[in-house]
Design an enzyme around this catalytic site. Structure first.
Site, PDB file in Angstrom:
ATOM      1  CG  HIS A 156      -0.574  -0.183  -7.564  1.00  0.00           C
ATOM      2  ND1 HIS A 156      -0.864   1.493  -7.531  1.00  0.00           N
ATOM      3  CD2 HIS A 156       0.232   0.226  -6.922  1.00  0.00           C
ATOM      4  CE1 HIS A 156       0.011   2.407  -7.305  1.00  0.00           C
ATOM      5  NE2 HIS A 156       0.415   1.281  -6.614  1.00  0.00           N
ATOM      6  CD  GLU A 212      -1.824   2.034 -11.592  1.00  0.00           C
ATOM      7  OE1 GLU A 212      -1.358   1.960 -10.533  1.00  0.00           O
ATOM      8  OE2 GLU A 212      -1.715   2.900 -12.866  1.00  0.00           O
ATOM      9  CG  ASN A 270       3.832   4.079  -8.299  1.00  0.00           C
ATOM     10  OD1 ASN A 270       3.985   5.290  -7.459  1.00  0.00           O
ATOM     11  ND2 ASN A 270       3.659   2.789  -7.372  1.00  0.00           N
ATOM     12  CB  SER A 294       4.945  -0.162  -6.737  1.00  0.00           C
ATOM     13  OG  SER A 294       4.239  -0.329  -4.750  1.00  0.00           O
TER      14      SER A 294
HETATM   15  N1  LIG Z   1       3.374   1.614   0.802  1.00  0.00           N
HETATM   16  C1  LIG Z   1       2.976   1.978  -0.145  1.00  0.00           C
HETATM   17  O1  LIG Z   1       2.223   3.150   0.231  1.00  0.00           O
HETATM   18  C2  LIG Z   1       3.044   1.420  -1.284  1.00  0.00           C
HETATM   19  C3  LIG Z   1       1.137   1.514  -2.196  1.00  0.00           C
HETATM   20  C4  LIG Z   1       0.957   0.583  -2.719  1.00  0.00           C
HETATM   21  C5  LIG Z   1       1.665  -0.778  -3.514  1.00  0.00           C
HETATM   22  N2  LIG Z   1       2.859  -0.997  -2.560  1.00  0.00           N
HETATM   23  C6  LIG Z   1       3.904  -2.042  -2.721  1.00  0.00           C
HETATM   24  O2  LIG Z   1       2.330  -3.203  -2.130  1.00  0.00           O
HETATM   25  C7  LIG Z   1       3.948  -4.302  -1.818  1.00  0.00           C
HETATM   26  C8  LIG Z   1       4.095  -3.657  -0.412  1.00  0.00           C
HETATM   27  O3  LIG Z   1       4.612  -2.972   0.124  1.00  0.00           O
HETATM   28  P1  LIG Z   1       4.885  -2.603   1.887  1.00  0.00           P
HETATM   29  O4  LIG Z   1       4.591  -0.445   1.469  1.00  0.00           O
HETATM   30  O5  LIG Z   1       3.408  -2.944   2.144  1.00  0.00           O
HETATM   31  O6  LIG Z   1       5.798  -3.130   2.595  1.00  0.00           O
HETATM   32  P2  LIG Z   1       6.298  -3.785   3.455  1.00  0.00           P
HETATM   33  O7  LIG Z   1       8.062  -4.134   3.753  1.00  0.00           O
HETATM   34  O8  LIG Z   1       5.585  -2.813   5.052  1.00  0.00           O
HETATM   35  O9  LIG Z   1       5.565  -5.121   4.337  1.00  0.00           O
HETATM   36  C9  LIG Z   1       6.014  -6.070   3.201  1.00  0.00           C
HETATM   37  C10 LIG Z   1       6.174  -7.512   4.103  1.00  0.00           C
HETATM   38  O10 LIG Z   1       5.995  -8.627   3.098  1.00  0.00           O
HETATM   39  C11 LIG Z   1       6.274  -9.554   4.306  1.00  0.00           C
HETATM   40  N3  LIG Z   1       6.572 -11.572   3.663  1.00  0.00           N
HETATM   41  C12 LIG Z   1       7.826 -11.050   3.044  1.00  0.00           C
HETATM   42  N4  LIG Z   1       8.193 -11.933   2.121  1.00  0.00           N
HETATM   43  C13 LIG Z   1       6.886 -13.101   2.863  1.00  0.00           C
HETATM   44  C14 LIG Z   1       6.488 -13.759   1.856  1.00  0.00           C
HETATM   45  N5  LIG Z   1       7.193 -15.148   0.897  1.00  0.00           N
HETATM   46  N6  LIG Z   1       4.482 -13.914   2.226  1.00  0.00           N
HETATM   47  C15 LIG Z   1       4.340 -13.091   2.933  1.00  0.00           C
HETATM   48  N7  LIG Z   1       4.848 -12.585   3.695  1.00  0.00           N
HETATM   49  C16 LIG Z   1       6.368 -12.086   3.588  1.00  0.00           C
HETATM   50  C17 LIG Z   1       7.574  -8.941   4.849  1.00  0.00           C
HETATM   51  O11 LIG Z   1       7.748  -9.393   6.495  1.00  0.00           O
HETATM   52  C18 LIG Z   1       6.895  -7.235   5.338  1.00  0.00           C
HETATM   53  O12 LIG Z   1       5.860  -7.623   6.426  1.00  0.00           O
HETATM   54  C19 LIG Z   1       5.486  -4.108  -2.544  1.00  0.00           C
HETATM   55  O13 LIG Z   1       4.496  -4.653  -3.799  1.00  0.00           O
HETATM   56  C20 LIG Z   1       4.780  -2.609  -2.855  1.00  0.00           C
HETATM   57  O14 LIG Z   1       5.594  -1.810  -3.677  1.00  0.00           O
HETATM   58  C21 LIG Z   1       3.988   0.125  -1.015  1.00  0.00           C
END
Ligand SMILES: NC(=O)c1ccc[n+]([C@@H]2O[C@H](COP(=O)([O-])OP(=O)(O)OC[C@H]3O[C@@H](n4cnc5c(N)ncnc54)[C@H](O)[C@@H]3O)[C@@H](O)[C@H]2O)c1
Length: 248
Positions: free
Chosen positions: A145, A157, A198, A124
């Site tokens: 992103h 992005e 962000n 993010s």
């Molecule tokens: N939620 C949002 O709206 C959003 C939007 C844009 C970007 N992001 C970014 O996307 C990324 C993920 O966010 P999210 O909301 O999906 O999180 P989430 O917690 O829903 O999912 C993350 C997943 O990664 C897994 N994980 C951890 N270590 C791992 C590894 N080494 N290999 C494979 N899987 C692994 C976890 O088990 C978990 O299921 C973050 O960097 C976040 O900032 C989130």
């Protein structure tokens, strides 16, 4: 670019990873989606199939034919095996937003992934050049992103690190476009978290929190005022709730 046979690896099958896997499979790519947690993979598979933004719902809304939906499902492979990502043309990482986790993830994968493989982080906001520095392939490292829910939101992005090559930017932008997204290429920053979206969004959230803490209005009132005033689909607080839950 034809996406047929293009191999995508997605790391993380949570809120973002599952949606990203779905979008790339619908666009014609072969997708391997890897998580460390088997239960998360089960849930991801369910969401992609019949979740609120899954392919069945896309068929019901007339966005996808039944045939395209079932071939997209056949193109996604869920796994806990890290090595399954090694032969991907592009790996999109969507693991938790912790710098140390992302650095060690990329460092490990850099040792085993094919030399041609492009690495893209869905961070993010962490500086892309700092993540790229964990690898021996900063020219093939980029920020991509996405926004939640990934199957719906147009955001792409594309963050160009200091050493990201022109070819990497072009390949990833073309891929984003062919997946129905709207790629906008922006520069990385060494000093700030959040790229463009962000940085601006959290500046607004900070001000909304100040207004709340000063007792001027409560959360719901602030959200309603911003929705009514600017035709936003959601106010600052509702937006944060939605993003973290995947808008379920
Ligand atoms: N939620 C949002 O709206 C959003 C939007 C844009 C970007 N992001 C970014 O996307 C990324 C993920 O966010 P999210 O909301 O999906 O999180 P989430 O917690 O829903 O999912 C993350 C997943 O990664 C897994 N994980 C951890 N270590 C791992 C590894 N080494 N290999 C494979 N899987 C692994 C976890 O088990 C978990 O299921 C973050 O960097 C976040 O900032 C989130």
């Amino acid at each position: 670019m034809s996406n047929n046979n293009y191999k995508i690896g997605v790391a993380g099958a949570g809120v973002m990873g599952s949606g990203i896997a779905q979008v790339m499979a619908v666009s014609g790519c072969e997708v391997t989606c890897r998580d460390i947690d088997q239960d998360v993979l089960k849930e991801a598979s369910k969401n992609v199939d019949s979740g609120r933004f899954g392919v069945k719902s896309a068929v019901e809304r007339g966005k996808l034919t039944e045939e395209d939906a079932s071939s997209a499902l056949e193109r996604i492979h869920f796994t806990t095996d890290l090595d399954a990502l090694n032969e991907a043309d592009l790996i999109i990482e969507a693991i938790p937003e912790r710098f140390d986790l992302k650095v060690s993830f990329w460092k490990e994968l850099d040792k085993t992934a094919a030399p041609r493989t492009i690495f893209a982080s869905n961070s993010s906001g962490f500086p892309i050049s700092a993540l790229a520095a964990a690898t021996e392939r900063p020219d093939r490292f980029i920020g991509w992103h996405w926004a939640s829910p990934a199957p719906v939101m147009k955001l792409a992005e594309i963050v160009k690190g200091k050493k990201t090559s022109k070819e990497t930017v072009e390949t990833v932008s073309a891929l984003a476009e062919s997946a129905g997204k709207n790629p906008i290429v922006v520069n990385d920053s060494d000093t700030s978290w959040g790229y463009v979206t962000n940085r601006i969004y959290f500046a607004m959230v900070r001000e909304a929190s100040t207004v709340l803490n000063e007792g001027i209005a409560d959360r719901d009132q602030i959200d309603q005022l911003m929705t009514d005033c600017f035709r936003w689909p959601s106010g600052p607080f509702g937006m944060t709730r939605g993003a973290t839950s995947g808008w379920k």
